[in-house]
Design a protein around this motif. Structure first.
Motif, PDB file in Angstrom:
ATOM      1  N   GLN A   1      -5.600   9.695  -0.133  1.00 22.38           N
ATOM      2  CA  GLN A   1      -5.899   8.342  -0.575  1.00 22.38           C
ATOM      3  C   GLN A   1      -4.875   7.355  -0.025  1.00 22.38           C
ATOM      4  N   ASP A   2      -5.285   6.112   0.121  1.00 17.36           N
ATOM      5  CA  ASP A   2      -4.378   4.988   0.302  1.00 17.36           C
ATOM      6  C   ASP A   2      -4.658   4.017  -0.832  1.00 17.36           C
TER       7      ASP A   2
ATOM      8  N   HIS B   1       0.547   5.655   0.347  1.00 17.85           N
ATOM      9  CA  HIS B   1      -0.272   6.728   0.891  1.00 17.85           C
ATOM     10  C   HIS B   1      -0.048   7.973   0.040  1.00 17.85           C
TER      11      HIS B   1
ATOM     12  N   GLN C   1       0.818  -1.213   0.000  1.00 17.31           N
ATOM     13  CA  GLN C   1       0.000   0.000   0.000  1.00 17.31           C
ATOM     14  C   GLN C   1       0.855   1.268   0.000  1.00 17.31           C
TER      15      GLN C   1
ATOM     16  N   TRP D   1      -0.527  12.069  -0.350  1.00 21.89           N
ATOM     17  CA  TRP D   1      -0.746  13.372   0.285  1.00 21.89           C
ATOM     18  C   TRP D   1      -0.754  14.431  -0.810  1.00 21.89           C
TER      19      TRP D   1
ATOM     20  N   HIS E   1      -4.022  14.225   3.570  1.00 18.82           N
ATOM     21  CA  HIS E   1      -3.900  12.797   3.253  1.00 18.82           C
ATOM     22  C   HIS E   1      -5.164  12.405   2.499  1.00 18.82           C
TER      23      HIS E   1
ATOM     24  N   THR F   1       5.365   4.887   0.787  1.00 22.84           N
ATOM     25  CA  THR F   1       5.058   3.690   1.573  1.00 22.84           C
ATOM     26  C   THR F   1       5.292   3.919   3.054  1.00 22.84           C
TER      27      THR F   1
END
Length: 808
Positions: A437-438, A418, A416, A420, A435, A460
């Motif tokens: 989306q993941d 992340h 996953q 920003w 922040h 990551t």
């Protein structure tokens, strides 16, 4: 000047996976097909080591007011600068090695005013470095001199005296439990190769061999000299240059030279940075956050520079100084505790919160989107063990959505990521460093849709955070104000006093007095960095809204000298090349005069305002000196006796100050500023320098948020304004800068009066009307003459579109 759009752009991040589509906020369709960029993040193809993103406290006086902030605001500001996972999370702090001389917007105190007399508690840089280390123990420290005390080398900076001076400074660092990582020579004054060789050998001999030498904090030509001088090359560890992207430019291109790149040494942008902590919303004016976003990436892409150091770290200086809003945050009101966290803080955080010095660039994942620098840029970094990676992308100049497809390989994590995002075109702080989306890649691949005018981090790494502290509102510093210098302050300077030249320190009183006094400590003219034609020591304090008042102080003329009591201190010229102010000069002979100076250091003795006391005052004795300003009447008193007066209306308001007309060790005590009689309110139109135009209340509404606009002068109620004490009111509402903004293009409106500095205006001698909080002037954008043009604030330039005649 370009009009700043006030439209707010929604957060538009859209992530598309190969296995499906993950949609964020809905986005409008692009005007044309999106550019596509394939980015391969390969852990087997690392580039050079990343040396970090930092900022500069120095060059000079830009951090001065931070130490005087009350708690908890001071700690919150320090968190925003240094605390990991909170704000800018700076990785390097470069501090000035003080030299008792002006070094841009103030003077930084030397630790050794005279040979051998070392005082390791002088100034505020040690305090700031200690705070930086407390907030982030891993931060690197870098020392650099702008000027030096006059005893050094008989006026020659490039001397053994200067090297010895740096060794004593490093000794002070040890006493403060601070390790210095990097050391430079003379800021922006080229180099002396022999001196650098001697510096390196001395560092090794004195046990400081781990400190890396940076040369020359100037231009790329130092690399040419190192190529032809192997010993010089061996003495220098890092090539540091200033403004490789161009000074105060858009930072679209950040090149180095083939010679510099061939040296095999780290190349740094050891001073970079752009005007304004935000920049103009909705524009690419080449300043503020958009320019910094470009430079952090493009320094490496274009020039293989592995460190970016912003000038300065914070705008903690008075708004009448030239670079009053440059920095990551604004903190110019310690008495109110008000501050503003700038957009540049969050642009910086996109790199610093998700990387560490020592990580390596991934050269397979750097470049320009679609191969075109107008689309934006991207760089990628990773640690040596391949446990994470971070890609930072900017689309400052893009005009349409773009697609970036990532392929992760070479041992880097394929899990996953992340995302920003900062929307640089938005004034809404919720759109900064969000922040959004993941994303879980499929087969090590994922796609990101990039929107114009943004900065993105794809990482990551866990963590990342945005501080939530809220500042108190701004307000004026109330009168009366007094300081007997006995109460300890945050630094060796008294609270709120900012030195412009020389070094004013609290010390035990002389002349038979007990307690503490303020003393000008530099006994000889320093080796200057600036070139002002009036380099005399002086220090200023207070509020730009102060108008009618008396400034009084006791002065001890230790040697034969002349003291300077300043009033209505206004705009300072760039690099202290002038000052709008009144001065009461009193010498030990008894000679006195009331003079005024301007922003070119032209001095004028006011008619009838000079003379001599019946008896000489003499050296070594205390005398009470007062300068009173009431409207256009100015008067001088010595030891309680009025000695003369003058009439002058050049300066209507401003700060107080103390000075000496040469480098002499004069003392001051019992400083006081007492209010005079308030000037009665006067009402009428406020006429523009553009013929036939007036300041107008849109529709005479008088509601909060009503536009302040330009309109044909028509003598209607919508153009009746009341002027008193630095405020302009209409229908009981104050002329207000929206949102307490400080950026160019911030709109002006009517709002409930609250005493804030954003509602205070200081008339300038050129007819401009300067906002006290931002230091910018009431402005008709682009010289527009169309009725209904909404007014804003902009850098003061003296143009007719910024000139206003107040009611009288």
């Amino acid at each position: 000047m370009t009009w700043a759009s006030r439209w707010r752009t929604p957060l538009l991040t859209v992530l598309t996976l190969l296995a499906g589509v993950l949609v964020g906020a809905a986005a409008p369709s692009p005007a044309h097909a999106a550019a596509t960029t394939s980015i391969t993040v390969d852990g087997r193809a690392p580039g050079p080591a990343f040396d970090g993103v930092g900022a500069i406290s120095g060059g000079g006086g830009n951090s001065r007011l931070l130490a005087d902030y009350p708690e908890p605001q001071r700690s919150r500001l320090l968190d925003y600068l240094f605390k990991p996972g909170y704000g800018a999370a700076l990785q390097t702090l470069k501090i000035e090695i003080g030299g008792d001389t002006n070094s841009t917007d103030g003077a930084e105190a030397s630790h050794e005013h005279t040979r051998g007399a070392v005082d390791c508690d002088q100034g505020y840089e040690w305090w700031l470095a200690e705070q930086a280390k407390a907030h982030n123990p891993d931060i690197k420290l870098y020392g650099l001199a702008w000027g030096a005390p006059g005893w050094i080398g008989g006026g020659n900076f490039w001397s053994q005296d200067m090297i010895d001076y740096l060794m004593s400074w490093l000794g002070c660092a040890k006493k403060h439990n601070l390790g210095i990582d990097y050391l430079g020579g003379w800021n922006e004054r080229d180099w002396n190769a022999g001196w650098y060789k001697n510096l390196k050998s001395t560092l090794v001999a004195k046990g400081y061999g781990s400190i890396k030498v940076v040369a020359a904090d100037s231009g790329w030509n130092v690399a040419d000299a190192m190529t032809s001088d192997p010993a010089f090359k061996n003495a220098v560890d890092i090539v540091g240059v200033h403004y490789p992207c161009g000074y105060n430019s858009a930072f679209t291109s950040c090149s180095s030279t083939p010679t510099a790149r061939s040296l095999g040494k780290p190349l740094w942008a050891s001073e970079n940075g752009s005007e304004d902590l935000d920049g103009s919303p909705g524009l690419d004016s080449g300043r503020g956050a958009p320019a910094v976003a470009r430079a952090i990436n493009r320094d490496y892409i274009d020039g293989q520079m592995t460190s970016y150091i912003n000038w300065p770290v914070i705008a903690a200086l008075y708004p009448n100084l030239y670079f009053q809003t440059d920095g990551l945050s604004l903190a110019n009101q310690p008495w109110s505790g008000h501050y503003r966290i700038g957009k540049t803080t969050w642009v910086t955080a996109h790199t610093t919160q998700f990387t560490h010095p020592g990580w390596r660039y991934v050269d397979s994942a750097k470049g320009y989107l679609g191969g075109d620098r107008a689309n934006g840029s991207y760089v990628t970094l990773k640690p040596a063990n391949n446990s994470d990676y971070t890609t930072v992308i900017e689309t400052v100049d893009a005009t349409a959505d773009q697609t970036a497809t990532f392929t992760v390989t070479g041992g880097l994590p394929a899990g996953q990521v992340h995302v920003w995002s900062t929307n640089l075109t938005s004034d809404n702080s919720a759109d900064w460093f969000a922040h959004t989306q993941d994303v879980t890649p499929s087969g090590g691949k994922y796609t990101l849709t990039l929107h114009p005018g943004h900065v993105y981090t794809v990482t990551t790494t866990a963590g990342g955070g945005k501080g939530t502290a809220t500042p108190p509102p701004s307000k004026s510093l109330a009168l009366p104000y007094a300081d007997n210098f006995d109460t300890p302050a945050g630094t060796t300077s008294p609270k709120y006093f900012a030195d412009m030249n020389g070094a004013f320190q609290t010390v035990p009183c002389g002349g038979g007095r007990t307690g503490k006094c303020l003393r000008q400590m530099a006994p000889t003219r320093p080796i200057h960095w600036t070139d002002e034609k009036s380099p005399n020591p002086y220090t200023i304090m207070g509020d730009q809204t102060w108008s009618n008042y008396t400034v009084t102080v006791d002065a001890l003329l230790e040697p034969s000298s002349t003291v300077d009591v300043l009033g209505r201190v206004g705009q300072q010229g760039r690099n202290n090349n002038g000052l709008n102010a009144y001065h009461l000069l009193v010498g030990d002979s008894g000679a006195w005069s009331i003079q005024k100076s301007d922003t070119n250091w032209n001095w004028t003795t006011l008619p009838g305002a000079s003379g001599k006391t019946a008896k000489p005052l003499g050296a070594g004795t205390w005398h009470r000196i007062s300068l009173t300003m009431q409207g256009s009447k100015l008067s001088a008193s010595i030891d309680g006796t009025k000695v003369g007066e003058a009439t002058d209306a050049s300066f209507g308001s401003g700060q107080a100050g103390l000075g000496v007309t040469d480098y002499k060790t004069v003392q001051f005590d019992d400083f006081a500023v007492s209010p005079g009689t308030a000037t009665p309110s006067v009402s009428g139109p406020v006429t523009s320098g553009i013929a036939g135009k007036c300041l107008d209340d849109d529709r005479n509404a008088g509601d909060n948020g009503t536009h302040a606009q330009l309109w044909d002068c028509n003598r209607t109620d919508a153009q009746v304004w009341a002027w008193a004490g630095g405020t302009l009111t209409h229908n009981g509402k104050c002329l207000d800068v929206a949102g307490e903004g400080v950026a160019n293009g911030t709109l002006v409106q009517l709002w409930d009066c609250n005493g804030g500095a954003h509602q205070q205006w200081s008339p300038q001698p050129d007819g401009t009307l300067k906002n006290v909080l931002s230091g910018r002037c009431l402005d008709d954008p682009e010289w527009k003459t169309v009725n209904g043009t909404q007014l804003d604030v902009w850098d003061c330039n003296g143009g007719a579109n910024q000139q206003w005649r107040l009611p009288s």
